[in-house]
Design a protein around this motif. Structure first.
Motif, PDB file in Angstrom:
ATOM      1  N   LYS A 158      12.682  25.855 -43.745  1.00 20.63           N
ATOM      2  CA  LYS A 158      11.556  26.751 -43.504  1.00 20.63           C
ATOM      3  C   LYS A 158      10.500  26.030 -42.668  1.00 20.63           C
ATOM      4  N   PHE A 159       9.833  26.797 -41.798  1.00 24.85           N
ATOM      5  CA  PHE A 159       8.822  26.231 -40.921  1.00 24.85           C
ATOM      6  C   PHE A 159       7.587  27.124 -40.914  1.00 24.85           C
ATOM      7  N   ASP A 160       6.443  26.481 -40.781  1.00 24.94           N
ATOM      8  CA  ASP A 160       5.186  27.231 -40.697  1.00 24.94           C
ATOM      9  C   ASP A 160       4.987  27.824 -39.311  1.00 24.94           C
ATOM     10  N   VAL A 161       5.480  27.136 -38.295  1.00 24.70           N
ATOM     11  CA  VAL A 161       5.373  27.604 -36.915  1.00 24.70           C
ATOM     12  C   VAL A 161       6.687  27.333 -36.193  1.00 24.70           C
ATOM     13  N   ILE A 162       7.161  28.341 -35.447  1.00 24.92           N
ATOM     14  CA  ILE A 162       8.313  28.177 -34.557  1.00 24.92           C
ATOM     15  C   ILE A 162       7.823  28.398 -33.133  1.00 24.92           C
ATOM     16  N   LEU A 163       8.065  27.428 -32.258  1.00 28.57           N
ATOM     17  CA  LEU A 163       7.688  27.517 -30.848  1.00 28.57           C
ATOM     18  C   LEU A 163       8.959  27.613 -30.014  1.00 28.57           C
ATOM     19  N   VAL A 164       9.143  28.725 -29.326  1.00 23.22           N
ATOM     20  CA  VAL A 164      10.317  28.896 -28.471  1.00 23.22           C
ATOM     21  C   VAL A 164       9.880  28.601 -27.036  1.00 23.22           C
ATOM     22  N   ASP A 165      10.063  27.357 -26.642  1.00 27.26           N
ATOM     23  CA  ASP A 165       9.627  26.869 -25.333  1.00 27.26           C
ATOM     24  C   ASP A 165      10.822  26.924 -24.393  1.00 27.26           C
ATOM     25  N   SER A 166      11.140  28.124 -23.951  1.00 29.59           N
ATOM     26  CA  SER A 166      12.398  28.366 -23.232  1.00 29.59           C
ATOM     27  C   SER A 166      12.175  28.625 -21.750  1.00 29.59           C
ATOM     28  N   THR A 167      13.281  28.593 -21.013  1.00 30.25           N
ATOM     29  CA  THR A 167      13.285  29.082 -19.643  1.00 30.25           C
ATOM     30  C   THR A 167      13.320  30.606 -19.675  1.00 30.25           C
ATOM     31  N   ASP A 168      13.372  31.230 -18.504  1.00 28.65           N
ATOM     32  CA  ASP A 168      13.493  32.688 -18.438  1.00 28.65           C
ATOM     33  C   ASP A 168      14.874  33.120 -18.947  1.00 28.65           C
ATOM     34  N   PRO A 169      15.038  34.427 -19.252  1.00 31.02           N
ATOM     35  CA  PRO A 169      16.297  34.893 -19.853  1.00 31.02           C
ATOM     36  C   PRO A 169      17.462  34.982 -18.876  1.00 31.02           C
ATOM     37  N   VAL A 170      17.841  33.831 -18.348  1.00 29.60           N
ATOM     38  CA  VAL A 170      19.042  33.726 -17.515  1.00 29.60           C
ATOM     39  C   VAL A 170      19.807  32.498 -17.980  1.00 29.60           C
ATOM     40  N   GLY A 171      21.105  32.512 -17.826  1.00 31.10           N
ATOM     41  CA  GLY A 171      21.915  31.370 -18.221  1.00 31.10           C
ATOM     42  C   GLY A 171      21.806  31.091 -19.712  1.00 31.10           C
ATOM     43  N   PRO A 172      21.740  29.809 -20.098  1.00 30.98           N
ATOM     44  CA  PRO A 172      21.710  29.441 -21.526  1.00 30.98           C
ATOM     45  C   PRO A 172      20.475  29.984 -22.249  1.00 30.98           C
ATOM     46  N   GLY A 173      19.373  30.227 -21.510  1.00 31.41           N
ATOM     47  CA  GLY A 173      18.151  30.697 -22.149  1.00 31.41           C
ATOM     48  C   GLY A 173      18.168  32.163 -22.531  1.00 31.41           C
ATOM     49  N   LYS A 174      19.148  32.914 -22.047  1.00 33.32           N
ATOM     50  CA  LYS A 174      19.168  34.359 -22.274  1.00 33.32           C
ATOM     51  C   LYS A 174      19.227  34.728 -23.749  1.00 33.32           C
ATOM     52  N   VAL A 175      19.972  33.957 -24.530  1.00 35.85           N
ATOM     53  CA  VAL A 175      20.167  34.264 -25.951  1.00 35.85           C
ATOM     54  C   VAL A 175      18.857  34.159 -26.728  1.00 35.85           C
ATOM     55  N   LEU A 176      17.884  33.405 -26.210  1.00 33.81           N
ATOM     56  CA  LEU A 176      16.621  33.200 -26.910  1.00 33.81           C
ATOM     57  C   LEU A 176      15.654  34.380 -26.762  1.00 33.81           C
ATOM     58  N   PHE A 177      16.118  35.458 -26.142  1.00 35.25           N
ATOM     59  CA  PHE A 177      15.309  36.666 -25.993  1.00 35.25           C
ATOM     60  C   PHE A 177      15.943  37.861 -26.702  1.00 35.25           C
ATOM     61  N   THR A 178      17.017  37.633 -27.439  1.00 39.64           N
ATOM     62  CA  THR A 178      17.771  38.734 -28.028  1.00 39.64           C
ATOM     63  C   THR A 178      17.229  39.133 -29.398  1.00 39.64           C
ATOM     64  N   GLU A 179      17.560  40.340 -29.798  1.00 40.87           N
ATOM     65  CA  GLU A 179      17.177  40.835 -31.127  1.00 40.87           C
ATOM     66  C   GLU A 179      17.791  39.966 -32.220  1.00 40.87           C
ATOM     67  N   GLU A 180      19.023  39.534 -32.004  1.00 37.86           N
ATOM     68  CA  GLU A 180      19.704  38.702 -33.000  1.00 37.86           C
ATOM     69  C   GLU A 180      18.976  37.380 -33.195  1.00 37.86           C
ATOM     70  N   PHE A 181      18.538  36.770 -32.120  1.00 32.10           N
ATOM     71  CA  PHE A 181      17.834  35.488 -32.229  1.00 32.10           C
ATOM     72  C   PHE A 181      16.529  35.644 -33.003  1.00 32.10           C
ATOM     73  N   TYR A 182      15.745  36.655 -32.667  1.00 31.36           N
ATOM     74  CA  TYR A 182      14.483  36.868 -33.388  1.00 31.36           C
ATOM     75  C   TYR A 182      14.747  37.187 -34.863  1.00 31.36           C
ATOM     76  N   ARG A 183      15.807  37.914 -35.123  1.00 33.44           N
ATOM     77  CA  ARG A 183      16.175  38.229 -36.506  1.00 33.44           C
ATOM     78  C   ARG A 183      16.529  36.963 -37.274  1.00 33.44           C
ATOM     79  N   ASP A 184      17.191  36.030 -36.609  1.00 34.51           N
ATOM     80  CA  ASP A 184      17.552  34.770 -37.262  1.00 34.51           C
ATOM     81  C   ASP A 184      16.336  33.859 -37.452  1.00 34.51           C
TER      82      ASP A 184
END
Length: 295
Positions: A158-184
């Motif tokens: 468990k974490f008090d803060v999650i920082l998603v310091d990602s690239t734009d949603p292309v290539g490997p960074g695309k998954v970090l913008f999905t509904e599934e990722f936010y749900r997880d």
């Protein structure tokens, strides 16, 4: 000479083509590194105005002159909004700027950073040591080389803060913008935990912002956004997503008290007033969130 570098009157220029219709150029005063990794063009060069820059496949990723704007607002907004964050998760952020700002908070006892490529960290240490400023050596850091999306899916931490310091949603960074990722991410937060996400430049990427909003809304009751302007990122105001698992956002007086008691000055951009004002979104951004269309 690469497809991203051209010459005018004996001077080399780096060309960033932001969209099919828009681009801008920066004079190259000195090339420090240029190469190909996984068929992607990388360059580190110096510019009189922006200092040292890193570009990946033709897009500026970081500039030493203005990175403080992004990193201070990425980190201090959620940490001061929370008020007592002890455990922080950073997904991405291989340049080390985010963890540098996290470790300025003495209340933070532990920070896990999940970076998909260890070579990104090594590259940043070699070419941009001032950005991390020793943060990789802080004993509070747990550096994990892994897929961030898989990490949040599998972990029971468990974490008090999650920082998603990602690239734009292309290539490997695309998954970090999905509904599934936010749900997880949602069950990884403590009761009053906060998640921050990089959501691009809405003037040029309205669909990216709208998609992030809808995907976050599926798991968070009232996701919202705040804005910053980073000069090296062509296209105007940048948005950062702000989603709480619970708790209330502090008023200006409370924020000011927290900043004063933290005693981590000086800031170069962040202030309690800048924090609060960043949530006052321009009408066109609110319209994008409501309709998905540029207002």
């Amino acid at each position: 000479m690469s497809r991203f570098i051209f010459e005018i009157d004996g001077q080399k220029w780096f060309k960033e083509q932001v969209t099919d219709e828009i681009g801008h150029s920066l004079r190259i005063d000195n090339i420090l590194f240029e190469g190909e990794v996984d068929h992607q063009h990388l360059i580190v060069f110096e510019n009189e105005v922006f200092g040292r820059l890193f570009a990946l496949e033709g897009f500026i990723q970081v500039s030493t002159r203005d990175e403080f704007i992004y990193h201070e607002m990425l980190v201090h907004v959620p940490l001061f909004a929370h008020g007592n964050a002890k455990r922080v998760l950073v997904i991405g952020g291989g340049d080390g700027g985010a963890i540098r700002e996290v470790f300025r908070h003495q209340t933070v006892e532990h920070c896990t950073m999940v970076e998909i490529e260890g070579s990104v960290v090594d590259f940043s240490k070699e070419w941009f040591p001032t950005i991390s400023d020793g943060a990789f050596d802080d004993p509070r850091l747990n550096l994990v080389i892994a897929d961030g999306a898989k990490f949040v899916k599998d972990t029971d931490q468990k974490f008090d803060v999650i920082l998603v310091d990602s690239t734009d949603p292309v290539g490997p960074g695309k998954v970090l913008f999905t509904e599934e990722f936010y749900r997880d991410c949602r069950p990884c937060l403590t009761e009053e935990g906060i998640m921050i996400t990089q959501c691009g430049l809405p003037f040029l990427q309205p669909n990216e912002l709208r998609t992030a909003y809808l995907n976050q809304k599926a798991s968070f009751e009232a996701p919202t956004f705040y804005s910053i302007a980073v000069p090296a990122y062509s296209g105007g105001i940048m948005t950062l997503g702000f989603a709480r698992a619970g708790g209330e956002n502090p008023d200006l007086e409370t924020l000011s008290e927290r900043v004063k008691s933290a005693n981590i000055h000086p800031f170069r951009y962040y202030s309690a007033a800048a924090h609060q004002g960043a949530f006052a979104l321009p009408a066109y951004i609110s319209h994008i969130l409501d309709t998905g269309e540029f207002g």
